[in-house]
Motif scaffolding. Structure first.
Motif, short mmCIF file in Angstrom:
data_model
loop_
_atom_site.label_atom_id
_atom_site.label_comp_id
_atom_site.label_asym_id
_atom_site.label_seq_id
_atom_site.Cartn_x
_atom_site.Cartn_y
_atom_site.Cartn_z
N TYR A 26 -18.92 -13.09 -26.01
CA TYR A 26 -19.00 -12.08 -27.06
C TYR A 26 -17.59 -11.59 -27.37
O TYR A 26 -16.65 -11.95 -26.68
N CYS A 81 -24.43 -5.60 -20.88
CA CYS A 81 -25.06 -6.55 -21.80
C CYS A 81 -26.56 -6.24 -21.80
O CYS A 81 -27.30 -6.75 -20.97
N CYS A 84 -28.97 -9.23 -21.92
CA CYS A 84 -28.85 -10.25 -20.87
C CYS A 84 -29.98 -10.11 -19.84
O CYS A 84 -30.22 -9.02 -19.33
N ASP A 90 -22.13 -12.02 -20.07
CA ASP A 90 -21.47 -12.23 -21.35
C ASP A 90 -19.96 -12.11 -21.10
O ASP A 90 -19.49 -11.06 -20.65
#
Length: 114
Positions: A26, A81, A84, A90
């Motif tokens: 990201y 995250c 997630c 990430d």
């Protein structure tokens, strides 16, 4: 009873390792602060962890050892995250590129909070 107590003590000192999991990437350098309250750059070795690992800021600034194939990096937790799943992290582009090409998008990893 002694065996149960000893087993409990041994398990308590084993680092949290998530093997066979995945990493994606990201852009932490999007102009917003991460969940740990700081701005990060895409080039930094930083990571966003799932909610179970984030634990209300107790993971901020901790190091995460991440392995993929024959490569290994350490990244610093700076963000949460929320999307997630457990075991999924990430990575910043800088961290991800140390392990694989950004074009891969998602890679299998082994990781542990240090």
């Amino acid at each position: 009873m002694f065996t149960t107590t000893l087993l409990t003590l041994v398990v308590a000192f084993v680092p949290v390792v998530r093997s066979g999991q995945v990493a994606t990437w990201y852009n932490p350098g999007n102009g917003n602060k991460g969940a740990c309250g700081v701005y990060s750059q895409d080039s930094e070795l930083v990571v966003a962890v799932p909610a179970w690992a984030y634990k209300q800021h107790s993971s901020c600034w901790k190091r995460v050892n991440i392995q993929h194939g024959g490569s290994s990096i350490q990244a610093t937790v700076v963000d949460l995250c929320p999307s997630c799943e457990p075991g999924h992290v990430d990575l910043s582009p800088g961290a991800f590129k140390r392990l694989a090409s950004l074009a891969e998008g998602e890679i299998p990893i082994t990781w542990a909070l240090m």
